[in-house]
Design a protein around this motif. Structure first.
Motif, PDB file in Angstrom:
ATOM      1  N   LEU A  63       0.827  -1.181  -0.176  1.00 48.44           N
ATOM      2  CA  LEU A  63      -0.022  -0.070  -0.089  1.00 48.44           C
ATOM      3  C   LEU A  63       0.748   1.248   0.037  1.00 48.44           C
ATOM      4  O   LEU A  63       0.356   2.094  -0.773  1.00 48.44           O
ATOM      5  N   PHE A  64       1.786   1.360   0.702  1.00 51.07           N
ATOM      6  CA  PHE A  64       2.811   2.546   0.824  1.00 51.07           C
ATOM      7  C   PHE A  64       3.401   2.573  -0.862  1.00 51.07           C
ATOM      8  O   PHE A  64       3.688   3.800  -1.153  1.00 51.07           O
ATOM      9  N   ILE A  65       3.745   1.664  -1.345  1.00 51.11           N
ATOM     10  CA  ILE A  65       4.488   1.598  -2.757  1.00 51.11           C
ATOM     11  C   ILE A  65       3.395   2.228  -3.646  1.00 51.11           C
ATOM     12  O   ILE A  65       3.672   3.039  -4.472  1.00 51.11           O
ATOM     13  N   LEU A  66       2.167   1.718  -3.632  1.00 50.94           N
ATOM     14  CA  LEU A  66       1.123   2.171  -4.445  1.00 50.94           C
ATOM     15  C   LEU A  66       0.634   3.670  -4.164  1.00 50.94           C
ATOM     16  O   LEU A  66       0.562   4.573  -4.931  1.00 50.94           O
ATOM     17  N   LEU A  67       0.878   4.130  -2.856  1.00 53.17           N
ATOM     18  CA  LEU A  67       0.770   5.436  -2.671  1.00 53.17           C
ATOM     19  C   LEU A  67       1.771   6.214  -3.092  1.00 53.17           C
ATOM     20  O   LEU A  67       1.455   7.351  -3.594  1.00 53.17           O
ATOM     21  N   GLY A  68       2.988   6.012  -3.142  1.00 52.39           N
ATOM     22  CA  GLY A  68       4.123   6.587  -3.920  1.00 52.39           C
ATOM     23  C   GLY A  68       3.872   6.703  -5.245  1.00 52.39           C
ATOM     24  O   GLY A  68       3.787   7.887  -5.984  1.00 52.39           O
ATOM     25  N   ALA A  69       3.358   5.581  -6.039  1.00 51.47           N
ATOM     26  CA  ALA A  69       2.976   5.637  -7.412  1.00 51.47           C
ATOM     27  C   ALA A  69       1.817   6.828  -7.593  1.00 51.47           C
ATOM     28  O   ALA A  69       1.928   7.574  -8.417  1.00 51.47           O
ATOM     29  N   PHE A  70       0.802   6.597  -7.079  1.00 50.89           N
ATOM     30  CA  PHE A  70      -0.134   7.214  -6.978  1.00 50.89           C
ATOM     31  C   PHE A  70       0.234   8.837  -6.922  1.00 50.89           C
ATOM     32  O   PHE A  70      -0.333   9.881  -7.582  1.00 50.89           O
ATOM     33  N   ILE A  73       1.997  10.047 -10.028  1.00 53.26           N
ATOM     34  CA  ILE A  73       0.971  10.331 -11.246  1.00 53.26           C
ATOM     35  C   ILE A  73       0.223  11.311 -10.907  1.00 53.26           C
ATOM     36  O   ILE A  73      -0.133  12.426 -11.887  1.00 53.26           O
ATOM     37  N   TRP A  74      -0.347  11.741  -9.664  1.00 50.99           N
ATOM     38  CA  TRP A  74      -1.230  12.715  -9.349  1.00 50.99           C
ATOM     39  C   TRP A  74      -0.412  14.318  -9.538  1.00 50.99           C
ATOM     40  O   TRP A  74      -0.722  15.111  -9.851  1.00 50.99           O
ATOM     41  N   GLN A  78      -0.971  17.216 -11.781  1.00 52.75           N
ATOM     42  CA  GLN A  78      -1.206  18.853 -11.394  1.00 52.75           C
ATOM     43  C   GLN A  78      -0.404  19.670 -12.230  1.00 52.75           C
ATOM     44  O   GLN A  78      -0.753  20.847 -12.361  1.00 52.75           O
ATOM     45  N   PHE A  79       0.924  19.206 -12.423  1.00 53.56           N
ATOM     46  CA  PHE A  79       1.661  19.899 -13.079  1.00 53.56           C
ATOM     47  C   PHE A  79       1.404  20.320 -14.486  1.00 53.56           C
ATOM     48  O   PHE A  79       1.512  21.431 -14.717  1.00 53.56           O
ATOM     49  N   ARG A  80       0.773  19.404 -15.181  1.00 56.28           N
ATOM     50  CA  ARG A  80       0.342  19.666 -16.675  1.00 56.28           C
ATOM     51  C   ARG A  80      -0.722  20.703 -16.605  1.00 56.28           C
ATOM     52  O   ARG A  80      -0.847  21.360 -17.247  1.00 56.28           O
ATOM     53  N   ALA A  81      -1.505  20.399 -15.449  1.00 52.18           N
ATOM     54  CA  ALA A  81      -2.656  21.306 -15.418  1.00 52.18           C
ATOM     55  C   ALA A  81      -2.200  22.812 -15.121  1.00 52.18           C
ATOM     56  O   ALA A  81      -2.508  23.933 -15.936  1.00 52.18           O
ATOM     57  N   VAL A 103      10.381  12.172 -15.499  1.00 50.86           N
ATOM     58  CA  VAL A 103      10.981  11.398 -14.400  1.00 50.86           C
ATOM     59  C   VAL A 103       9.980  11.004 -13.291  1.00 50.86           C
ATOM     60  O   VAL A 103       9.908  10.045 -12.788  1.00 50.86           O
ATOM     61  N   ASN A 104       8.933  11.747 -12.984  1.00 53.38           N
ATOM     62  CA  ASN A 104       7.795  11.358 -12.089  1.00 53.38           C
ATOM     63  C   ASN A 104       6.764  10.203 -12.884  1.00 53.38           C
ATOM     64  O   ASN A 104       6.690   9.364 -12.042  1.00 53.38           O
ATOM     65  N   MET A 105       6.736  10.462 -13.903  1.00 52.40           N
ATOM     66  CA  MET A 105       6.108   9.031 -14.806  1.00 52.40           C
ATOM     67  C   MET A 105       6.872   7.788 -14.491  1.00 52.40           C
ATOM     68  O   MET A 105       6.495   6.606 -14.423  1.00 52.40           O
TER      69      MET A 105
END
Length: 123
Positions: A63-70, A73-74, A78-81, A103-105
Protein backbone atom coordinates in the motif's frame (compact mmCIF):
# COMPACT_ATOMS: atom_id res chain seq x y z
CA UNK A 1 -4.14 32.07 -18.44
CA UNK A 2 -1.50 33.78 -16.33
CA UNK A 3 -0.58 37.40 -17.01
CA UNK A 4 2.51 37.48 -14.81
CA UNK A 5 4.99 36.90 -17.65
CA UNK A 6 7.46 35.70 -15.03
CA UNK A 7 9.32 32.40 -15.50
CA UNK A 8 9.65 32.08 -11.71
CA UNK A 9 6.08 30.76 -11.67
CA UNK A 10 7.18 27.81 -13.84
CA UNK A 11 10.25 27.23 -11.70
CA UNK A 12 8.20 27.27 -8.48
CA UNK A 13 5.77 24.76 -9.95
CA UNK A 14 8.66 22.57 -11.08
CA UNK A 15 10.21 22.67 -7.59
CA UNK A 16 6.87 21.57 -6.18
CA UNK A 17 6.67 18.74 -8.71
CA UNK A 18 10.16 17.58 -7.77
CA UNK A 19 9.32 17.78 -4.07
CA UNK A 20 6.40 15.46 -4.77
CA UNK A 21 8.79 13.24 -6.69
CA UNK A 22 11.00 12.94 -3.61
CA UNK A 23 7.92 12.20 -1.51
CA UNK A 24 6.87 9.50 -3.97
CA UNK A 25 10.29 7.91 -3.85
CA UNK A 26 10.22 8.02 -0.05
CA UNK A 27 6.83 6.28 0.06
CA UNK A 28 8.06 3.60 -2.34
CA UNK A 29 11.29 3.03 -0.42
CA UNK A 30 9.47 2.93 2.91
CA UNK A 31 6.92 0.47 1.54
CA UNK A 32 9.66 -1.77 0.22
CA UNK A 33 11.43 -1.60 3.57
CA UNK A 34 8.25 -2.60 5.44
CA UNK A 35 7.57 -5.43 3.01
CA UNK A 36 11.12 -6.79 3.30
CA UNK A 37 11.19 -6.40 7.10
CA UNK A 38 8.72 -9.26 7.30
CA UNK A 39 11.12 -11.43 5.31
CA UNK A 40 14.00 -10.45 7.59
CA UNK A 41 11.97 -11.28 10.69
CA UNK A 42 11.09 -14.64 9.19
CA UNK A 43 14.80 -15.41 8.67
CA UNK A 44 15.96 -14.14 12.08
CA UNK A 45 13.12 -15.49 14.22
CA UNK A 46 10.91 -17.93 12.31
CA UNK A 47 9.02 -18.94 15.45
CA UNK A 48 7.89 -15.34 16.04
CA UNK A 49 7.08 -14.49 12.42
CA UNK A 50 3.50 -15.67 12.31
CA UNK A 51 1.58 -15.82 9.05
CA UNK A 52 -0.68 -12.92 9.97
CA UNK A 53 2.22 -10.58 10.77
CA UNK A 54 3.98 -11.47 7.52
CA UNK A 55 0.78 -10.91 5.55
CA UNK A 56 0.12 -7.61 7.32
CA UNK A 57 3.67 -6.38 6.61
CA UNK A 58 3.33 -7.39 2.97
CA UNK A 59 0.06 -5.52 2.47
CA UNK A 60 1.14 -2.40 4.35
CA UNK A 61 4.34 -2.30 2.29
CA UNK A 62 2.44 -2.75 -0.97
CA UNK A 63 0.00 0.00 0.00
CA UNK A 64 2.86 2.42 0.70
CA UNK A 65 4.41 1.60 -2.68
CA UNK A 66 1.07 2.17 -4.40
CA UNK A 67 0.67 5.44 -2.49
CA UNK A 68 4.06 6.55 -3.83
CA UNK A 69 3.09 5.64 -7.40
CA UNK A 70 -0.23 7.46 -7.01
CA UNK A 71 1.49 10.57 -5.62
CA UNK A 72 3.84 10.63 -8.63
CA UNK A 73 0.95 10.29 -11.09
CA UNK A 74 -1.26 12.86 -9.36
CA UNK A 75 1.51 15.45 -9.00
CA UNK A 76 2.32 15.05 -12.70
CA UNK A 77 -1.32 15.64 -13.52
CA UNK A 78 -1.37 18.78 -11.37
CA UNK A 79 1.83 20.07 -12.98
CA UNK A 80 0.42 19.53 -16.49
CA UNK A 81 -2.73 21.40 -15.50
CA UNK A 82 -0.61 24.31 -14.28
CA UNK A 83 1.47 24.33 -17.47
CA UNK A 84 -1.69 24.89 -19.50
CA UNK A 85 -2.39 28.08 -17.54
CA UNK A 86 0.98 29.70 -18.25
CA UNK A 87 1.55 32.13 -21.08
CA UNK A 88 4.36 31.58 -23.60
CA UNK A 89 6.32 34.44 -21.99
CA UNK A 90 6.61 32.38 -18.80
CA UNK A 91 8.56 29.60 -20.53
CA UNK A 92 12.29 30.37 -20.93
CA UNK A 93 13.57 29.76 -24.44
CA UNK A 94 15.04 26.29 -24.81
CA UNK A 95 14.16 25.21 -21.28
CA UNK A 96 13.16 21.53 -21.00
CA UNK A 97 10.28 21.76 -18.56
CA UNK A 98 8.91 18.30 -19.39
CA UNK A 99 11.84 16.38 -17.85
CA UNK A 100 10.29 16.59 -14.39
CA UNK A 101 7.09 15.06 -15.76
CA UNK A 102 9.04 12.29 -17.45
CA UNK A 103 10.95 11.45 -14.27
CA UNK A 104 7.75 11.41 -12.22
CA UNK A 105 6.04 9.07 -14.66
CA UNK A 106 9.06 6.73 -14.69
CA UNK A 107 9.00 6.65 -10.87
CA UNK A 108 5.28 5.80 -10.94
CA UNK A 109 5.82 3.09 -13.54
CA UNK A 110 8.71 1.54 -11.63
CA UNK A 111 6.67 1.61 -8.41
CA UNK A 112 3.91 -0.34 -10.14
CA UNK A 113 6.47 -2.77 -11.58
CA UNK A 114 7.84 -3.25 -8.05
CA UNK A 115 4.36 -4.12 -6.76
CA UNK A 116 4.00 -6.64 -9.58
CA UNK A 117 7.40 -8.15 -8.80
CA UNK A 118 6.50 -8.46 -5.12
CA UNK A 119 3.30 -10.30 -5.99
CA UNK A 120 5.12 -12.60 -8.42
CA UNK A 121 7.90 -13.25 -5.90
CA UNK A 122 5.34 -14.07 -3.24
CA UNK A 123 4.26 -16.87 -5.48
Amino acid sequence: MSDLKDPRVLFAAERTLLAWNRTSLSFIAFGFLIERAGLLLHVLAPERAAGLNAMLGFWIGVLFILLGAFAAIWSSRQFRALLRTLSPAEFPAGYGFRWGLAVNMVVAFLGLVLVGALFIGRG
